[in-house]
Scaffold this motif. Structure first.
Motif, PDB file in Angstrom:
ATOM      1  N   LEU A 200       0.782  -1.213  -0.020  1.00 23.69           N
ATOM      2  CA  LEU A 200       0.002  -0.024  -0.236  1.00 23.69           C
ATOM      3  C   LEU A 200       0.959   1.256  -0.068  1.00 23.69           C
ATOM      4  CD1 LEU A 200      -2.625   1.509   0.090  1.00 23.69           C
ATOM      5  CD2 LEU A 200      -2.637   1.180   2.630  1.00 23.69           C
ATOM      6  N   PHE A 201       1.923   1.401   1.073  1.00 26.33           N
ATOM      7  CA  PHE A 201       2.513   2.551   1.207  1.00 26.33           C
ATOM      8  C   PHE A 201       3.883   2.558   0.313  1.00 26.33           C
ATOM      9  CE2 PHE A 201       0.734   2.006   5.398  1.00 26.33           C
ATOM     10  CZ  PHE A 201      -0.665   2.892   5.153  1.00 26.33           C
ATOM     11  N   ARG A 222       0.809   4.132   9.750  1.00 27.58           N
ATOM     12  CA  ARG A 222      -0.558   4.132   9.625  1.00 27.58           C
ATOM     13  C   ARG A 222      -1.321   5.282  10.291  1.00 27.58           C
ATOM     14  NH1 ARG A 222      -1.915  -2.521   9.621  1.00 27.58           N
ATOM     15  NH2 ARG A 222      -0.189  -3.072   8.275  1.00 27.58           N
ATOM     16  N   ALA A 225      -1.903   7.518   7.566  1.00 25.53           N
ATOM     17  CA  ALA A 225      -2.456   7.214   6.391  1.00 25.53           C
ATOM     18  C   ALA A 225      -3.999   8.003   5.991  1.00 25.53           C
ATOM     19  CB  ALA A 225      -3.162   5.820   6.319  1.00 25.53           C
ATOM     20  N   GLU A 229      -6.870   5.305   2.155  1.00 25.48           N
ATOM     21  CA  GLU A 229      -5.508   4.036   2.485  1.00 25.48           C
ATOM     22  C   GLU A 229      -6.236   3.219   3.395  1.00 25.48           C
ATOM     23  OE1 GLU A 229      -1.442   6.864   1.253  1.00 25.48           O
ATOM     24  OE2 GLU A 229      -2.452   7.108   3.100  1.00 25.48           O
ATOM     25  N   LEU A 265      -7.068   2.109  -4.505  1.00 25.36           N
ATOM     26  CA  LEU A 265      -6.765   3.463  -4.166  1.00 25.36           C
ATOM     27  C   LEU A 265      -7.045   4.218  -5.360  1.00 25.36           C
ATOM     28  CD1 LEU A 265      -5.674   4.897  -1.600  1.00 25.36           C
ATOM     29  CD2 LEU A 265      -3.287   4.406  -2.640  1.00 25.36           C
TER      30      LEU A 265
END
Length: 281
Positions: A200-201, A222, A225, A229, A265
């Motif tokens: 994700l990141f 997190r 986020a 996200e 996303l």
């Protein structure tokens, strides 16, 4: 979000700590429901020497911990029930590389267990206490979710005026300089949480902490986020659990998770831009 919170279960204060992978509950506090604090360690030790407990812990670790040493856990199971078998949590963690339990030293320390394991421990203490524990834990999470929603609403309002400043700060300060999606040397040693973080990141929790030592003292990646996200992260957790059940290896799961994250996303961010334009008209 504060790392340590407290709930009161049938008059007993129980500490809840948020770690990188999830919420952990102090089972030393729970043991106080059965005995005074001086004997809490004995209660936990007696619970750990039970074969059904070891079966539960081993199964949980095999599901969520790719670095769990299954062979070493079998030694514990073989010794279960013997009078001479008095394992400690520290011994279990050290020899099996378990992540579901840990011991925190100091005045406010104790033995902490992942919430799944803590609820199982509470069953051994008292089924009634377990029900009240779950109820108070859910109340805590609902309160946190309400607070997070207010924070997300505030962030969304502010982001309309500060979008360029925010994205520039993230690009130059929050994100570690390394392409973890292409350089997969980290992958064989990664825990499941980092599999999701990189998908994700684009970087591991450790890399983020290294790039942001001051922020890491009171928060984790997190916490920074966006709501989109966090929505995708929740979906990734479900997809990953299903792929684990299907027996997919880590590299294939990572590639699949990365694809899902990028797609979801993109869809959410595009939808948000459209909504913002409509609101501004």
């Amino acid at each position: 979000m504060a790392k340590n919170r407290a709930i009161t279960v049938q008059g007993i204060p129980v500490t809840v700590s948020y770690e990188d992978i999830d919420d952990f509950i102090c089972i030393t506090d729970i043991a106080a429901a059965k005995s005074d604090n001086s004997r809490a360690a004995d209660v936990i030790r007696n619970w750990l020497r039970n074969r059904s407990t070891l079966e539960f812990l081993s199964t949980w670790e095999e599901i969520y911990n790719p670095n769990f040493r299954v062979f070493e856990s079998e030694h514990f199971k073989k010794e279960a029930g013997l009078v001479t078998f008095t394992p400690s949590v520290s011994e279990w963690v050290e020899k099996t590389n378990a992540v579901g339990l840990y011991v925190k030293r100091g005045k406010y320390g104790g033995t902490f267990a992942h919430k799944d394991i803590a609820f199982e421990f509470a069953s051994a203490i008292s089924p009634v206490f377990k029900l009240y524990l779950i109820k108070e834990f859910q109340r805590l999470k609902e309160a946190e979710n309400d607070l997070q929603k207010l924070e997300w609403d505030a962030k969304r309002f502010l982001s309309k005026n500060n979008y360029l400043i925010q994205t520039d700060a993230v690009k130059n300060y929050l994100i570690p300089v390394c392409n973890y999606r292409k350089d997969l040397q980290w992958l064989p040693y990664a825990e499941e949480a980092d599999l999701l973080n990189v998908a994700l990141f684009g970087f591991t929790a450790k890399a983020w902490r290294g790039a942001n030592p001051e922020l890491a003292k009171k928060s984790n990646v997190r916490d920074y986020a966006t709501i989109n996200e966090l929505t995708v992260l929740s979906n990734l957790e479900s997809h990953n659990a299903q792929m684990i059940r299907e027996g997919m290896d880590k590299k294939d799961r990572f590639e699949a998770l990365k694809e899902i994250a990028e797609y979801q996303l993109r869809v959410l961010n595009e939808a948000e831009k459209i909504n913002n334009r409509i609101e501004e008209q």
